[in-house]
Design a protein around this motif. Structure first.
Motif, PDB file in Angstrom:
ATOM      1  N   TYR A   4       0.854  -1.187   0.000  1.00 35.59           N
ATOM      2  CA  TYR A   4       0.000   0.000   0.000  1.00 35.59           C
ATOM      3  C   TYR A   4       0.889   1.235   0.000  1.00 35.59           C
ATOM      4  N   ASP A   5       0.384   2.306  -0.582  1.00 32.67           N
ATOM      5  CA  ASP A   5       1.136   3.560  -0.540  1.00 32.67           C
ATOM      6  C   ASP A   5       1.193   4.102   0.877  1.00 32.67           C
ATOM      7  N   ILE A   6       0.036   4.158   1.543  1.00 30.71           N
ATOM      8  CA  ILE A   6      -0.027   4.698   2.907  1.00 30.71           C
ATOM      9  C   ILE A   6      -0.797   3.719   3.793  1.00 30.71           C
ATOM     10  N   GLY A  26      -4.547  12.877  -3.657  1.00 27.00           N
ATOM     11  CA  GLY A  26      -4.187  12.122  -4.850  1.00 27.00           C
ATOM     12  C   GLY A  26      -3.651  10.726  -4.638  1.00 27.00           C
ATOM     13  N   THR A  27      -3.646  10.232  -3.397  1.00 28.75           N
ATOM     14  CA  THR A  27      -3.156   8.874  -3.137  1.00 28.75           C
ATOM     15  C   THR A  27      -4.323   7.891  -3.136  1.00 28.75           C
ATOM     16  N   GLU A  28      -4.246   6.874  -3.978  1.00 24.61           N
ATOM     17  CA  GLU A  28      -5.338   5.911  -4.113  1.00 24.61           C
ATOM     18  C   GLU A  28      -5.185   4.726  -3.177  1.00 24.61           C
ATOM     19  N   SER A  29      -3.969   4.271  -2.970  1.00 22.84           N
ATOM     20  CA  SER A  29      -3.718   3.033  -2.228  1.00 22.84           C
ATOM     21  C   SER A  29      -3.498   3.335  -0.749  1.00 22.84           C
ATOM     22  N   GLN A 108       3.696  -4.033   3.194  1.00 24.18           N
ATOM     23  CA  GLN A 108       4.765  -3.098   2.854  1.00 24.18           C
ATOM     24  C   GLN A 108       4.134  -1.765   2.483  1.00 24.18           C
ATOM     25  N   ALA A 109       4.488  -0.716   3.230  1.00 26.67           N
ATOM     26  CA  ALA A 109       3.957   0.620   2.973  1.00 26.67           C
ATOM     27  C   ALA A 109       5.060   1.538   2.469  1.00 26.67           C
ATOM     28  N   LYS A 110       4.661   2.504   1.651  1.00 25.35           N
ATOM     29  CA  LYS A 110       5.610   3.546   1.260  1.00 25.35           C
ATOM     30  C   LYS A 110       5.687   4.626   2.333  1.00 25.35           C
ATOM     31  N   ALA A 319       2.079  13.662  -0.320  1.00 28.14           N
ATOM     32  CA  ALA A 319       3.129  14.360  -1.079  1.00 28.14           C
ATOM     33  C   ALA A 319       4.429  13.564  -1.066  1.00 28.14           C
ATOM     34  N   TYR A 320       4.728  12.937   0.069  1.00 31.43           N
ATOM     35  CA  TYR A 320       5.932  12.107   0.169  1.00 31.43           C
ATOM     36  C   TYR A 320       5.841  10.908  -0.774  1.00 31.43           C
ATOM     37  N   VAL A 321       4.702  10.231  -0.758  1.00 35.24           N
ATOM     38  CA  VAL A 321       4.515   9.044  -1.598  1.00 35.24           C
ATOM     39  C   VAL A 321       4.508   9.404  -3.073  1.00 35.24           C
ATOM     40  N   ASN A 322       3.841  10.493  -3.411  1.00 30.85           N
ATOM     41  CA  ASN A 322       3.705  10.888  -4.817  1.00 30.85           C
ATOM     42  C   ASN A 322       4.940  11.582  -5.375  1.00 30.85           C
ATOM     43  N   GLY A 323       5.894  11.855  -4.504  1.00 31.42           N
ATOM     44  CA  GLY A 323       7.111  12.524  -4.950  1.00 31.42           C
ATOM     45  C   GLY A 323       6.908  13.966  -5.333  1.00 31.42           C
TER      46      GLY A 323
END
Length: 421
Positions: A4-6, A26-29, A108-110, A319-323
């Motif tokens: 997952y992203d978050i 904007g984070t989907e996951s 596993q998360a970003k 913002a961290y995940v999406n760069g």
């Protein structure tokens, strides 16, 4: 292992607001992990009103406030798991959790957002002499028993500690027919909001006894009575000031502790004053990509501020995940230092390159102060000098700093928050 992203640990007001903000950014996951059987956290047992005045511009009960965010979560199809206990989080942002359906599993998360809330300080931490009879509850446990389980803890009650939950339970127990004889507070000031003192004690003629503590508990099977005594400036009981009360119930409202055992195990640095993580302006801990918000970060007085803070954490995690956040090219950090009555601040460090146009600095004072000024210095220059009629530890305060002021100050390395006469 699922990815997952978050991953958000906790489905209370902080976790819900962080999830909604992260999705809107904007984070989907996104995955929310909640150990209880329903979302909403502590709000589910807070059936009194007074929530939502800042967030929704109307007065709501706790369950209504939580319901608004749960609706937003489901409208956005954000995934969540209930009855799920997080066992461990590794610095690489691998989350180990367990529930009946999935057994023991890893994710596993970003990015990880810590939103576990807080717990009450138990009797064992208070060093009260006496036996261990039935009839001693934390105020939050009593609140759950009355409001959710339909049980009355007792009929003749004394409350130790004047935190907000204790004050609210003084009123709640009275409305349910119990006799609340007194609320005792070790400190020379109340730890709760002024409005709760007025609405929950004064309106029901319940005495608040400051600089007072429990020195004895009577009864072996069930509480039969307690003894209160005044304390000196070092919190030592004063002989000859004892007062005896016949009662069958003692409620403890002696402070809240952020739930940071898992945070500490993964290497998050903990502030000894707040018992929550040290964070920067993005509410990011010392571990990159791990954010904290709500009562796990520091104990709040209003849930509206929890939601506001959590929304910032969710936005920054996205913002961290999406760069999409800027790089801290200079590596510059400005420390926030406290003095003259200010106990702590959140955040404790600001990186100007990551700042929004403004940053909110929240803090609490260490005593009761009257007719003073809240000041903020950027370097040697005073930028804020706000008059305050009264400041008390039970109410969280804040100052708002502008990025333009920080940039204009040049190469400063400290921002000071203090009280001045």
């Amino acid at each position: 292992m699922k990815n997952y992203d978050i991953v958000i640990i906790g489905g209370g007001p902080a976790g819900l607001a962080a999830a909604v903000a992260a999705r809107d950014a904007g984070t989907e996951s996104i995955l929310v992990l909640e150990r209880d059987k329903m979302l909403g956290g502590i709000l589910n047992q807070c059936i009194h009103n007074g929530f939502g005045l800042h967030t929704f511009k109307e007065e709501l009960t706790g369950p209504e406030y939580a319901g608004r965010f749960i609706e937003q979560l489901e409208e956005r199809n954000i995934t969540y798991k209930l009855n799920t206990m997080v066992m461990d989080i590794f610095p690489e942002k691998v989350v180990t959790a367990m529930n009946r359906e999935d057994g023991l599993f890893e994710i596993q998360a970003k990015a990880v957002i810590l939103a576990m809330g807080c717990r009450e300080r138990p009797r064992g931490a208070l060093n009260i002499p006496g036996y261990r009879p039935a009839g001693i509850y934390t105020a939050g446990t009593a609140q759950r028993l009355v409001n959710m389980e339909g049980f009355m803890p007792g009929k003749k009650v004394v409350i130790l500690g004047s935190g907000d939950i204790g004050l609210i339970m003084a009123r709640r127990m009275t409305l349910e027919g119990a006799e609340v004889q007194a609320v005792a507070e070790l400190m020379p000031y109340s730890g709760g909001l002024k409005r709760n003192i007025v609405q929950c004690l004064d309106d029901f003629n319940i005495p608040l006894k400051l600089s007072t503590t429990v020195v004895d508990i009577e009864g072996k099977e069930r509480v039969e009575g307690i003894t209160l005594a005044k304390v000196d400036e070092k919190s030592r009981p004063i002989p000859g000031t004892e007062e005896h009360y016949e009662c069958d119930t003692l409620l403890l409202s002696c402070g809240l502790l952020p739930e940071n055992e898992i945070s500490s195990q993964m290497g998050v640095e903990i502030n000894g004053i707040t018992r929550g993580p040290f964070v920067n302006e993005s509410l990011e801990t010392n571990i990159e990509g791990v954010f904290a918000c709500g009562n796990v970060l520091h104990v709040h007085d209003l849930v509206d501020f929890v939601s506001e803070e959590a929304a910032l954490a969710g936005k920054n995690a996205a913002a961290y995940v999406n760069g999409s956040r800027e790089e801290n090219v200079s590596g510059r950090e400005i420390k926030i230092v406290t003095k003259d009555g200010v106990r702590y601040t959140v955040p404790t460090v600001i990186r100007p390159e990551f700042m929004n146009d403004t940053v909110v600095i929240r803090f609490r004072v260490g005593g009761v102060y009257r007719d003073c000024y809240v000041s903020a210095y950027i370097g040697e220059e005073r930028k804020i000098h706000r008059k305050a009629r009264i400041l008390a530890p039970g109410e969280m305060e804040q100052v708002v700093l502008k990025k333009s002021d920080i940039e204009a100050a040049g190469d400063v390395c400290e921002i000071t928050i203090c009280l001045e006469s």
